[in-house]
Motif scaffolding. Sequence first.
Motif, PDB file in Angstrom:
ATOM      1  N   ARG B   3      -4.494  -1.438 -17.615  1.00 39.41           N
ATOM      2  CA  ARG B   3      -3.667  -0.235 -17.377  1.00 39.41           C
ATOM      3  C   ARG B   3      -2.185  -0.502 -17.629  1.00 39.41           C
ATOM      4  NH1 ARG B   3      -6.174   4.013 -15.557  1.00 39.41           N
ATOM      5  NH2 ARG B   3      -8.216   3.829 -14.541  1.00 39.41           N
ATOM      6  N   TYR B   8       3.281   2.126 -10.754  1.00 45.67           N
ATOM      7  CA  TYR B   8       2.965   2.345  -9.338  1.00 45.67           C
ATOM      8  C   TYR B   8       1.501   2.729  -9.150  1.00 45.67           C
ATOM      9  CZ  TYR B   8       4.227   7.125 -10.775  1.00 45.67           C
ATOM     10  OH  TYR B   8       4.326   8.320 -11.426  1.00 45.67           O
ATOM     11  N   MET B   9       0.638   2.042  -9.868  1.00 47.68           N
ATOM     12  CA  MET B   9      -0.791   2.370  -9.807  1.00 47.68           C
ATOM     13  C   MET B   9      -1.554   1.614  -8.719  1.00 47.68           C
ATOM     14  SD  MET B   9      -1.757   3.030 -13.707  1.00 47.68           S
ATOM     15  CE  MET B   9      -3.013   4.167 -13.139  1.00 47.68           C
ATOM     16  N   ALA B  10      -1.030   0.473  -8.311  1.00 41.77           N
ATOM     17  CA  ALA B  10      -1.737  -0.279  -7.272  1.00 41.77           C
ATOM     18  C   ALA B  10      -0.948  -0.215  -5.972  1.00 41.77           C
ATOM     19  CB  ALA B  10      -1.921  -1.726  -7.710  1.00 41.77           C
ATOM     20  N   GLY B  11      -1.299  -1.068  -5.019  1.00 41.16           N
ATOM     21  CA  GLY B  11      -0.603  -1.099  -3.747  1.00 41.16           C
ATOM     22  C   GLY B  11       0.686  -1.893  -3.849  1.00 41.16           C
ATOM     23  N   ALA B  12       0.808  -2.923  -2.991  1.00 40.34           N
ATOM     24  CA  ALA B  12       2.054  -3.682  -2.921  1.00 40.34           C
ATOM     25  C   ALA B  12       1.876  -5.084  -3.494  1.00 40.34           C
ATOM     26  CB  ALA B  12       2.511  -3.778  -1.477  1.00 40.34           C
ATOM     27  N   HIS B  13       2.969  -5.647  -3.903  1.00 39.24           N
ATOM     28  CA  HIS B  13       2.992  -7.056  -4.280  1.00 39.24           C
ATOM     29  C   HIS B  13       2.434  -7.852  -3.084  1.00 39.24           C
ATOM     30  CE1 HIS B  13       4.621 -11.068  -5.027  1.00 39.24           C
ATOM     31  NE2 HIS B  13       4.794 -10.700  -6.285  1.00 39.24           N
ATOM     32  N   PRO B  14       1.575  -8.857  -3.333  1.00 43.80           N
ATOM     33  CA  PRO B  14       0.937  -9.581  -2.219  1.00 43.80           C
ATOM     34  C   PRO B  14       1.923 -10.134  -1.195  1.00 43.80           C
ATOM     35  CG  PRO B  14      -0.061 -10.211  -4.310  1.00 43.80           C
ATOM     36  CD  PRO B  14       1.086  -9.297  -4.644  1.00 43.80           C
ATOM     37  N   THR B 204       9.288   1.497  -4.705  1.00 42.30           N
ATOM     38  CA  THR B 204       7.948   1.986  -5.058  1.00 42.30           C
ATOM     39  C   THR B 204       7.458   1.424  -6.388  1.00 42.30           C
ATOM     40  OG1 THR B 204       8.355   4.052  -3.848  1.00 42.30           O
ATOM     41  CG2 THR B 204       6.596   4.074  -5.495  1.00 42.30           C
ATOM     42  N   GLY B 207       7.085  -3.067  -6.592  1.00 37.65           N
ATOM     43  CA  GLY B 207       6.241  -3.958  -5.803  1.00 37.65           C
ATOM     44  C   GLY B 207       6.099  -3.612  -4.339  1.00 37.65           C
ATOM     45  N   ALA B 208       6.837  -2.611  -3.853  1.00 34.23           N
ATOM     46  CA  ALA B 208       6.635  -2.171  -2.471  1.00 34.23           C
ATOM     47  C   ALA B 208       5.463  -1.197  -2.419  1.00 34.23           C
ATOM     48  CB  ALA B 208       7.904  -1.503  -1.952  1.00 34.23           C
ATOM     49  N   LEU B 209       4.898  -1.011  -1.233  1.00 34.33           N
ATOM     50  CA  LEU B 209       3.925   0.072  -1.078  1.00 34.33           C
ATOM     51  C   LEU B 209       4.614   1.394  -1.364  1.00 34.33           C
ATOM     52  CD1 LEU B 209       1.815  -0.514   2.176  1.00 34.33           C
ATOM     53  CD2 LEU B 209       1.037  -0.610  -0.190  1.00 34.33           C
ATOM     54  N   PHE B 210       5.845   1.457  -0.915  1.00 34.46           N
ATOM     55  CA  PHE B 210       6.686   2.649  -1.066  1.00 34.46           C
ATOM     56  C   PHE B 210       8.045   2.260  -0.540  1.00 34.46           C
ATOM     57  CE2 PHE B 210       4.620   2.674   3.026  1.00 34.46           C
ATOM     58  CZ  PHE B 210       5.682   2.840   3.885  1.00 34.46           C
ATOM     59  N   TRP B 326       4.665  -5.674 -11.758  1.00 35.01           N
ATOM     60  CA  TRP B 326       4.374  -6.961 -11.119  1.00 35.01           C
ATOM     61  C   TRP B 326       2.913  -7.348 -11.318  1.00 35.01           C
ATOM     62  CZ3 TRP B 326       0.578  -7.089  -7.389  1.00 35.01           C
ATOM     63  CH2 TRP B 326       0.223  -5.865  -6.799  1.00 35.01           C
ATOM     64  N   GLU B 327       2.069  -6.374 -11.610  1.00 37.71           N
ATOM     65  CA  GLU B 327       0.640  -6.629 -11.747  1.00 37.71           C
ATOM     66  C   GLU B 327       0.248  -7.136 -13.128  1.00 37.71           C
ATOM     67  OE1 GLU B 327      -2.450  -4.459  -9.405  1.00 37.71           O
ATOM     68  OE2 GLU B 327      -1.444  -2.943 -10.643  1.00 37.71           O
TER      69      GLU B 327
END
Lengths: 344, 344, 344, 344
Positions: B3, B8-14, B204, B207-210, B326-327
Amino acid sequence: MIRFDTDYMAGAHPAVLEEIIKNNRVQTPGYGHDAFCEQARKLIREACGTPDAQVFFMVGGTQTNATVLDGLLPRIGGVIAVESGHINVHEAGAIEFCGHKVITLPSHQGKMCPKELRAYLQDFYADDTWPYMTVPSAVYISFPTENGTIYTLQELKDLHSIAREYGIPLYIDGARLGFGLAASRDVTLPLLAANCDAFYIGGTKMGALFGEAVVCVNPSLLPAFESLMKAHGSILAKGRLLGIQFARLFTDNLYMEIGKHGVDLAMKLRNVLESRGFHTFIDSPSNQQFFILPNCVIDRISPFVSFEYWGPRGENESKVRFVTSWETTAEDILALDAFIRADG
Amino acid sequence: MIRFDTDYMAGAHPAVLEEIIKNNRVQTPGYGHDAFCEQARKLIREACGTPDAQVFFMVGGTQTNATVLDGLLPRIGGVIAVESGHINVHEAGAIEFCGHKVITLPSHQGKMCPKELRAYLQDFYADDTWPYMTVPSAVYISFPTENGTIYTLQELKDLHSIAREYGIPLYIDGARLGFGLAASRDVTLPLLAANCDAFYIGGTKMGALFGEAVVCVNPSLLPAFESLMKAHGSILAKGRLLGIQFARLFTDNLYMEIGKHGVDLAMKLRNVLESRGFHTFIDSPSNQQFFILPNCVIDRISPFVSFEYWGPRGENESKVRFVTSWETTAEDILALDAFIRADG
Amino acid sequence: MIRFDTDYMAGAHPAVLEEIIKNNRVQTPGYGHDAFCEQARKLIREACGTPDAQVFFMVGGTQTNATVLDGLLPRIGGVIAVESGHINVHEAGAIEFCGHKVITLPSHQGKMCPKELRAYLQDFYADDTWPYMTVPSAVYISFPTENGTIYTLQELKDLHSIAREYGIPLYIDGARLGFGLAASRDVTLPLLAANCDAFYIGGTKMGALFGEAVVCVNPSLLPAFESLMKAHGSILAKGRLLGIQFARLFTDNLYMEIGKHGVDLAMKLRNVLESRGFHTFIDSPSNQQFFILPNCVIDRISPFVSFEYWGPRGENESKVRFVTSWETTAEDILALDAFIRADG
Amino acid sequence: MIRFDTDYMAGAHPAVLEEIIKNNRVQTPGYGHDAFCEQARKLIREACGTPDAQVFFMVGGTQTNATVLDGLLPRIGGVIAVESGHINVHEAGAIEFCGHKVITLPSHQGKMCPKELRAYLQDFYADDTWPYMTVPSAVYISFPTENGTIYTLQELKDLHSIAREYGIPLYIDGARLGFGLAASRDVTLPLLAANCDAFYIGGTKMGALFGEAVVCVNPSLLPAFESLMKAHGSILAKGRLLGIQFARLFTDNLYMEIGKHGVDLAMKLRNVLESRGFHTFIDSPSNQQFFILPNCVIDRISPFVSFEYWGPRGENESKVRFVTSWETTAEDILALDAFIRADG
């Protein structure tokens, strides 16, 4: 000083003022719930050929545009206008103040091109993200435009047809409606009313002390509109004053005669300037005339004639606007000619 | 499916998520009055080199732009942006909803031209009727822009200088700030902060959740801002979540590393596509890459690779956008290359 | 320190957080158009027994109230609430910011009296000048109220019936809905949904990191609502986070269990305090408990137990609020009892 | 029919109308930039003893209140008024439409109690959560009030002093200012101006066709106000009409004489009704008189005398309002007496 600055420099047409004087001591309820307003509404419905239309009276143009569009638009809907549209330029953001974006299309000497309107709407809905953009929810045009130009009947029909196709109202700003109708070859008041959803009949620039009459052709479009007017501060306490004036303007064809008078003298003015070798920069058939004049001519006649400066055009010329009104006389035009000729 | 649609397709940076997990049971006061937020504010002030700046946390970009601009602008002031600016296109009229006109200048691959800004402001005040037009009361730019382009330090200095000359703030939308800084040759976070009045550090898309962190360099510009945020519905009850995330992003250089990672992989992606003979239609140095691809290629790789369609370009080609984040991994780029090559 | 300040002091219920962690790397489209949100909507519709309801997710309560009411109300319509209603007191004028008056009725320990609602509406329309007053266009109540009290099913039916009679929607603020349902003898989620037009299921105070789920029982009431949400800055980019959380809350009865847990411990807390001779000043059956405590007791236990101060009551006593949540344990109550007893 | 319904049922005082007629053909610039307005501003500044005050003209009262308060208040600030205040009741939510909450205090026959104002402000700031409540940012009172009552000079001083202490402006709605001044024992126009921050001098109810003159005593309080007026639709194109009328009203003491005339006749009317055994339900010293009349009397005189119905009072009586104006004559009062007496 002969004044061609604009069409709202003096008070009211004598016939209108006379009615105000005559009825000064008549006592009526306030807020437009009086017999004068009722009579004016009746005369306007008849003149428009729209027996079911709602008619509302307000005091000025910016107020009218803001209040009507706020009523026609959903909470955050935008209104499409050309870049030179009055609501986009000269109303201090009154539309945005009410929460609505003005979405602009190119101005063609003040006019909106039906093809460009259709293309905009098609492109908008072709973009999947449209719910996150401002949804175009009404179309605003002026008749005549801010450049004095007028739409043909076919253009009005096309714009209205496109708007209907997308389920949004076509609203016409008629601040100088009488001059536009007088200048048109094929648009009459009933034909204008038949080809839009709402419009206003300008009074302030057409011989009233003040006042604009909103005609909502489709009476379901502005529900609970009196409350909205009140919240906008748009209801005149002595609403009778608006009724008295519009009843007079729509008696004995006065409104149309004022329009014809202004346009006739504008054409005379145009002939005078063209015959002296000057050229227009916008081809306006109505009461605003847009000319390029040498700066030396401007300097020479300015002590005697006033008009509006629209900006430089090269080093030695400027763009200016002349406006006629119910006040302008044939003598004014002759005098202008004399001042111009003195140049030769 | 690989993708490249957006960042902003996934959640947060680990590393960010880990902090949220670790502190889940810590009890704090609400609304951002907690130690996590205080720590995050401190770290951000240090990173920006602005010890006196006010730092506010909000949840999303549209919310942040609308709330900050509503705070920076006088009641009916307008904000100048380029036509492609996010606030002018993709925020559903959120700025107008708050009463403010977005005044548009031409977009130069997403950027505002300082000369055009100056010319607009000069012309505006040269018109005597300016009090009846929308007064330009702030300047909005994006860094990077919606087209992935970035301003040079000199351009920022010029825009800021012009804004100051006219007494209006320069506000920078940094939704993807980290990618912009990583792509820039001369703009660092402290230099950006030194050349504007307020900006936000996007979380957002980084790498943040939001979450977005507003830095008001001139702390007097947003008085009583917490009340305005509350009225806009922009205060998060568990504000600590924003503090926790930004404290982590500004620890161990994580924010800048995410930016660098995204840009490095974007450059790799660009090389891959260019080496296969495809061309960009916007020259973006950051994490968004804009390519023209033959429709047959698009059709072939679409089952395996996702990206954003930006419209047709002639009959056989289309404009598309690839975004790294980041992904994104080096393997993703190699896989993309493999799918593309299969064409040969 | 044992904390009874409020119900949003920590992060998320472990089961909710686990779902966020588990799905962190799943890539989805943004703005709530993902499978998690779809699943959550389905589960909520089922739990409510409203197969046709629209379900929207937002981040916080003030945002939700402002956005929903702005959608439910006509442009300048007002909303009726009791004086102590959250929208009237603790949202910094967010409703008025959107143009709507909050019309107040007396608060009866947080509740609206159906008879007073009817009387207000009757009197309003009995006044001929009503179009020049703010037209009451929606009814807002909280379940439970800001005072922890709850409406009986009959009261809900009565309020809904009056609202329908006047053609206006009844909207319920369910910031703590789960605690309200757990405390009620006759109101279930389906019965609540059947007796109003729209409501929101609070997540922030019920174990989510954040999030509120709006249920619009009558799906025609909020047309084009996604655009309005965007303009309000109320759409979360990574909307999936809301879907993930609400899907979990509405799986295995978790939402209701959190409600029951909070109320059970609130009753234990109440017993403890009453058995020590203290009295409530509001009779709340839900997770907020309102007690009068001697100032000397407050001073003594404050280093160990936190709660909210609600003002003085005479010279030697004060009003305080204790709140339980998913975090509160039976041990917390025992410890509170121990600190209190130490007084003896 | 003798009319006591209200004070804006007819047109203009003859002396005012005469000036409009006399100057009808004089051509001037628009929007209040004309010599008539300049002259009126000068006369008003002199009459108020405020040489530095800004004076703005608008058309109506609701418009004036909404525009001025929107100018005085910060973006989301609220305004304190009594429950019966015109802005809280009869302006269709015009203040909230502009984003501002009307915060209400009890009405004491229309008046605000200084002690209650102080207590409200003290309590507000004693609550730590005040930034999340609507910040009281101006005080609104009417002089005379909607109940015809008037503040003493000491009360004005007290209210102003409290407002200053909290750094917020005191704004006075003077829709019927002339009648209030005529009724007062100690408040003169200069003393009123000296004890508030801004007020408006009502014209519509005091003999003008329409028009209100805002006096901003502290000229720094309404910066860029002309633009705000334009955005509110509050600028009259032919602003000269407002200048002409107010120049006349403030020449030869006309404004004060109209006030005195109205109050004198109101006192005569009161004497007549009291001498016939009827009682007031509000003790008003100005041009509005509030009486309790038996329903049989009302029914009998209604065909000949009109007045406003204010609601029932028990089974056999009703509350009614009589209003005098520049039009009312001593003969009108005698005739009223005759109709009443016919009862005997």
